[in-house]
Scaffold this motif. Sequence first.
Motif, mmCIF file in Angstrom:
data_model
loop_
_atom_site.group_PDB
_atom_site.id
_atom_site.type_symbol
_atom_site.label_atom_id
_atom_site.label_comp_id
_atom_site.label_asym_id
_atom_site.label_seq_id
_atom_site.Cartn_x
_atom_site.Cartn_y
_atom_site.Cartn_z
ATOM 1 N N PHE A 13 5.630 -41.128 -50.233
ATOM 2 C CA PHE A 13 4.579 -41.354 -49.239
ATOM 3 C C PHE A 13 4.702 -42.733 -48.582
ATOM 4 O O PHE A 13 4.286 -42.895 -47.432
ATOM 5 C CB PHE A 13 3.207 -41.069 -49.848
ATOM 6 N N GLU A 17 4.777 -43.492 -44.567
ATOM 7 C CA GLU A 17 4.021 -44.588 -43.950
ATOM 8 C C GLU A 17 4.894 -45.516 -43.122
ATOM 9 O O GLU A 17 4.456 -46.046 -42.112
ATOM 10 C CB GLU A 17 3.332 -45.435 -45.030
ATOM 11 N N PHE A 68 -1.451 -43.470 -47.323
ATOM 12 C CA PHE A 68 -1.626 -42.370 -48.269
ATOM 13 C C PHE A 68 -2.045 -42.940 -49.625
ATOM 14 O O PHE A 68 -1.256 -42.953 -50.572
ATOM 15 C CB PHE A 68 -0.332 -41.564 -48.425
ATOM 16 N N MET A 86 -4.997 -38.956 -46.792
ATOM 17 C CA MET A 86 -4.246 -39.340 -45.601
ATOM 18 C C MET A 86 -5.230 -40.057 -44.694
ATOM 19 O O MET A 86 -6.288 -39.508 -44.354
ATOM 20 C CB MET A 86 -3.661 -38.117 -44.891
#
Length: 195
Positions: A13, A17, A68, A86
């Motif tokens: 994640f 990002e 996240f 999110m």
Amino acid sequence: MAMDHEELAAALFRILETGDTDLAAQVVGPDNHNREAAVAPAACATPGPAGTLASSAWLRSAFSGLRFPVLGVARNEHQVWIRLRMQGRHTGPFVRFRDGALDQAVPPTSRDIDFEQVHLLDIRDGRVVRHEALRDDLTMLGQLGVFPPTPALAARMVAWKVSGRAGRAADRVSALAAEAAGLASGHRAATHRRA
């Protein structure tokens, strides 16, 4: 340095990002399959780090400050379940696809999103090799004003479609995703040349 399952999940994640190509090469297996790419630009379905980087470009083109935050993690020997939120601000067109074609383009609303997701990751040889998710997309679409549609946003979406802006947004985000996937392939080739 090898990452444990929980670190791999969090790192996946971070890639979304940031679009970090080095981290993608460490975390994502070359045969990774993203089951969630069905609503994304075609490049997001590319196996391996390239598809993950394409997904990152797609999401970051729509949501600035994409984050996240992890809420919880569970694991077994070959899988990780990660519960997270999110979060971000909708500052670019959010383009969704169906069967590789434009399905919906939501013009920027400057609204914040913050909703929960659960992701299942399969791990093999210290890398992520499969991804699928249970997302609360209805909450996200509600936060954007799409579901149920606010009259102002519904009118903007129709105007975007009629004027061709939706199609141009789909072309632009598809090109960004493809470029990100190409960068991943170039990075992989450079890494193999160095080895």
